[in-house]
Design an enzyme around this catalytic site. Structure first.
Site, short mmCIF file in Angstrom:
data_model
loop_
_atom_site.label_atom_id
_atom_site.label_comp_id
_atom_site.label_asym_id
_atom_site.label_seq_id
_atom_site.Cartn_x
_atom_site.Cartn_y
_atom_site.Cartn_z
N ASP A 66 0.81 -1.21 0.00
CA ASP A 66 0.00 0.00 0.00
C ASP A 66 0.85 1.27 0.00
O ASP A 66 0.42 2.30 -0.51
CB ASP A 66 -0.94 -0.01 1.20
N GLY A 67 2.05 1.21 0.56
CA GLY A 67 2.94 2.37 0.50
C GLY A 67 3.32 2.72 -0.93
O GLY A 67 3.37 3.89 -1.30
N ASP A 142 -4.93 9.72 4.70
CA ASP A 142 -5.12 10.57 5.88
C ASP A 142 -4.17 11.75 5.90
O ASP A 142 -3.14 11.77 5.23
CB ASP A 142 -4.97 9.75 7.17
N TYR A 184 -3.96 4.30 9.89
CA TYR A 184 -3.56 4.96 11.14
C TYR A 184 -4.78 5.29 11.99
O TYR A 184 -4.77 5.13 13.21
CB TYR A 184 -2.77 6.22 10.78
N PHE A 186 -7.59 3.77 12.26
CA PHE A 186 -8.09 2.56 12.92
C PHE A 186 -7.24 2.23 14.15
O PHE A 186 -7.76 1.89 15.21
CB PHE A 186 -8.07 1.40 11.92
N SER A 187 -5.93 2.34 14.01
CA SER A 187 -5.03 2.07 15.13
C SER A 187 -5.25 3.05 16.28
O SER A 187 -5.01 2.71 17.44
CB SER A 187 -3.57 2.15 14.67
#
Length: 342
Positions: A66-67, A142, A184, A186-187
């Protein structure tokens, strides 16, 4: 016959150490594509749009996690060119195929056998103190506004549509799109938003306040975040874990839905819910049901036993069968980018 152009985006390590990139490029060329390879994953400066792929590019194939897809998004942000992700990382929420399916992926691309999933993008305006125009940027996942000084809090004021909602000292805040809600955000305790939801969410990070909960706004609304003049720390803004800069006290950050979208190529109709269960390996069998199955495995029912382990294995197989393959990644900058967007 019209010329067909494709761009393969990967990272240098994968290109140097593996044959996957060479194989994908070879197959695309056999299918009639002229192929350009981009393996530079260096992030551009905040507020600077890097050169985009040409408008006559048919598709961008991403080999990575994904990065790498977030890097590719910077190359297509100002175009209508779709991205197809082939997961070479760990979870690969944004990717559509896994590495062992690359032959099938190239075949489907060559025959136009895919659909387009348009993803919402967040637009951000940064007003520095005394500025007459903002610095503009965007994010697929984000936008984070965090403390620049790791030993101090950043003091923030939060507004929605110019109505003040809260103010607090914190490590920072995350403003997430639905795509980034499994990353991020979600975390940090934010909810999962389905990709077709038109909304933005703001999640405080370790806020020193009694009421500091995630906020979700509709696509017509705007989050305004002010770094207070007397904030103990300056701020630090980052889009998609890549484009970043320091922000002094007195800076205003405004985040809203962008007019642009990002186009993802989809090769299957697997619902997002199945992708979520499969990629997060969600425990679809609760602890109470596990306990009942453990008990039943110790006793006979009409001459038969029903071992809990066999039941759990059956559930796993069923979930895997329903989920298909979808597509966080060691090649992302920053620790937090180990969490994928959905």
């Amino acid at each position: 016959m019209a010329k067909r152009n494709a761009v393969v985006v990967t990272h240098t390590r994968l290109r140097q150490t593996g044959t996957v990139v060479a194989e994908a490029v070879s197959q695309l060329r056999v299918a009639g594509f002229e192929v350009a390879i981009i393996d530079n994953t260096e992030a551009p400066d905040f507020g600077v749009q890097p050169p985009c792929v040409s408008d006559d590019t048919e598709i961008v194939v991403v080999l990575g996690g994904d990065g790498t897809i977030l890097r590719a998004a910077e190359l297509v942000h100002c175009t209508q060119v779709p991205i197809l992700g082939v997961n070479m990382g760990h979870v690969g929420f944004l990717a559509e195929f896994e590495s062992f399916q690359i032959d099938e992926a190239i075949r489907r691309v060559s025959t136009h056998d895919y659909s387009i999933d348009e993803r919402m993008i967040a637009h951000v305006d940064v007003w520095l103190p005394g500025a007459t125009k903002p610095i503009e940027d965007w994010a697929l996942n984000d936008i984070t506004l965090e403390r620049a000084d790791r030993g101090k809090m950043v003091e923030l004021s939060i507004r929605v549509d110019d109505v003040e909602m809260n103010s607090f000292g914190a490590d920072g805040v995350i403003v997430s799109t639905p795509t980034g809600s499994t990353a991020y955000a979600f975390s940090a305790g934010g909810p999962v938003m389905w990709p077709n939801v038109k909304a933005l969410q703001l999640i405080p990070l370790a806020a020193h306040a009694l009421f500091a909960r995630p906020l979700i706004i509709g696509s017509g609304s705007t989050f305004t975040i002010d770094i207070l003049d007397d904030s103990m720390s300056e701020g630090w803004i980052c889009c998609d874990g890549r484009r970043q800069r320091a922000l002094p006290q007195g800076t205003r950050v405004m985040v809203r839905e962008s007019r642009d979208t990002l186009r993802l190529a989809r090769l299957s109709g697997v619902p997002f819910t199945n992708r979520l269960v499969s990629k997060f390996d969600l425990p679809v069998v609760g602890w109470r049901e596990h306990a009942r199955n453990e008990a039943s495995s110790q006793s006979l029912h009409h001459g038969h036993t029903f071992p809990a382990a066999a039941y759990a294995a059956g559930v796993a197989v069923a979930v895997a069968g329903d989920a298909g393959v979808a597509g966080t990644d060691p090649d992302k900058p920053g620790e937090r980018d180990g969490k994928a967007g959905a």
